[in-house]
Design an enzyme around this catalytic site. Structure first.
Site, mmCIF file in Angstrom:
data_model
loop_
_atom_site.group_PDB
_atom_site.id
_atom_site.type_symbol
_atom_site.label_atom_id
_atom_site.label_comp_id
_atom_site.label_asym_id
_atom_site.label_seq_id
_atom_site.Cartn_x
_atom_site.Cartn_y
_atom_site.Cartn_z
ATOM 1 N N GLY A 12 0.833 -1.208 0.000
ATOM 2 C CA GLY A 12 0.000 0.000 0.000
ATOM 3 C C GLY A 12 0.864 1.254 0.000
ATOM 4 O O GLY A 12 0.580 2.223 -0.725
ATOM 5 N N LYS A 188 -1.010 -17.090 -10.679
ATOM 6 C CA LYS A 188 -0.155 -16.624 -9.581
ATOM 7 C C LYS A 188 -0.476 -17.399 -8.300
ATOM 8 O O LYS A 188 0.418 -17.713 -7.504
ATOM 9 C CB LYS A 188 -0.338 -15.113 -9.369
ATOM 10 C CG LYS A 188 0.706 -14.552 -8.409
ATOM 11 C CD LYS A 188 0.638 -13.052 -8.242
ATOM 12 C CE LYS A 188 1.798 -12.562 -7.361
ATOM 13 N NZ LYS A 188 1.565 -11.235 -6.802
#
Ligand code: NAD
Length: 309
Positions: A12, A188
């Site tokens: 973030g 993934k």
């Protein structure tokens, strides 16, 4: 663009910092007091292209959001998987019917949580090959650079989501509009479901695991379980290519993030959203997933043994 970063840890802070430097109106949200205090005092710190950057970005605790943060054009969620639902509930005041929510979390099934907050044409799913860690509160370390793929969950949102892709590229986050992001998310997840979980259990690096005689057998078996379940959801993984992709990580001499979370930092893992998600979906579709079930249980047992929070 008015952007709220919901979860301002390693990733973030990385994305928030680059988007701020790219000229956007960025607000950070987190629930970790020491991190919030560090960002308020010294700004977000990172080394970019050999230069130490300190940039002031407003940051709020989730309980301050409803009074102090305006509605967002874009919310980028960057909690760990198990914190996503609580985060969105606590910041629902910044989400309107015009807000896009972008999810770049690892793991499977997050779109089902996002659907509770915005319409499908405002849900953006993604995968990123960028990596980051947090040496200290308020500081993000760029560990690896790669491409980010985004796609709107509903094709009618493509034109607007292309604008988000443009904002990312302007902020030097190399990004493309994906043709099939759910495929990329499952691909993934296979890497995480083999390498992350097994290295956390065996307490080894990816190179250590790759040297084991039965590493190829373990990899193929887990990828098969992921692929069998994905097919029930209309996603057809190219098993041979995915196995080769997973095995290509065996040259990377590092301890994967689940090892770092569990063994080093004694933190809860995202296992329920990786192998655990495949096990749960397998039960729903009557697809046997014995390896994923066993791995999920062993990781939870290890969390209990290490008394992680
Ligand atoms: P992190 O633990 O560093 O950051 C998560 C942040 O979210 C923390 O600061 C935590 O305080 C905050 N948070 C979590 N739940 C919250 C809640 N309910 N309310 C308030 N704050 C909350 O994790 P990260 O490494 O940044 O990873 C975020 C996600 O991105 C994960 O899904 C991870 O798998 C994925 N990811 C990570 C990397 C990487 O290199 N770190 C790369 C790709 C994807």
């Amino acid at each position: 663009m008015k952007i709220v970063i919901a979860g301002s840890g390693a990733m973030g802070l990385r994305f928030g910092l680059l988007l701020k430097l790219g000229g956007n109106d960025v607000t950070l949200v987190d629930g970790w007091d020491k991190n919030i205090a560090a960002v308020r005092q010294d700004g977000v710190k990172a080394e970019i292209d050999g230069q130490i950057i300190n940039t002031k970005i407003p940051i709020y605790n989730t309980n301050e959001v409803s009074n102090q943060v305006e509605k967002a054009d874009l919310v980028i969620v960057f909690t760990k998987s198990m914190g996503l639902e609580a985060m969105l509930k606590n910041i629902s005041s910044v989400i309107s019917k015009n807000t896009y929510i972008l999810c770049l979390l690892n793991g499977l099934g997050h779109e089902d949580v996002l659907k509770k907050y915005v319409a499908e044409d405002h849900i953006v799913m993604g995968v990123t090959m960028n990596a980051a860690s947090m040496p200290h509160p308020g500081e993000t370390k760029f560990d690896g650079n790669g491409q980010t793929e985004l796609q709107c969950l509903n094709a009618s949102g493509q034109e607007e989501v292309q604008k988000i892709v443009d904002v990312f590229n302007k902020a030097k986050i190399a990004t493309v509009y994906s043709e099939n992001v759910l495929y990329s998310i499952w691909r993934k997840a296979c890497v995480n479901g083999v390498v992350n979980s097994v290295c956390a259990l065996l307490e080894g690096t990816t190179v250590d695991f790759g040297k084991a005689k039965n590493a190829d057998h373990i990899t193929r078996t887990i990828v098969d379980e992921f692929a069998d379940v994905a097919e029930r959801e209309g996603i057809y993984l190219d098993r041979k290519e995915v196995v080769a992709h997973v095995e290509s990580t065996w040259t990377m001499d590092h301890y994967p993030s689940m090892y770092q979370d569990l063994v080093v930092n004694h933190r809860l893992t995202e296992i329920d959203y990786i192998n655990g998600a495949v096990y749960r979906k397998g039960l729903k579709y009557s697809v046997p997933t014995p390896y994923c079930a066993c791995i999920t249980n062993l990781i939870h047992a290890k969390e209990d043994m290490l008394n992680v929070k």
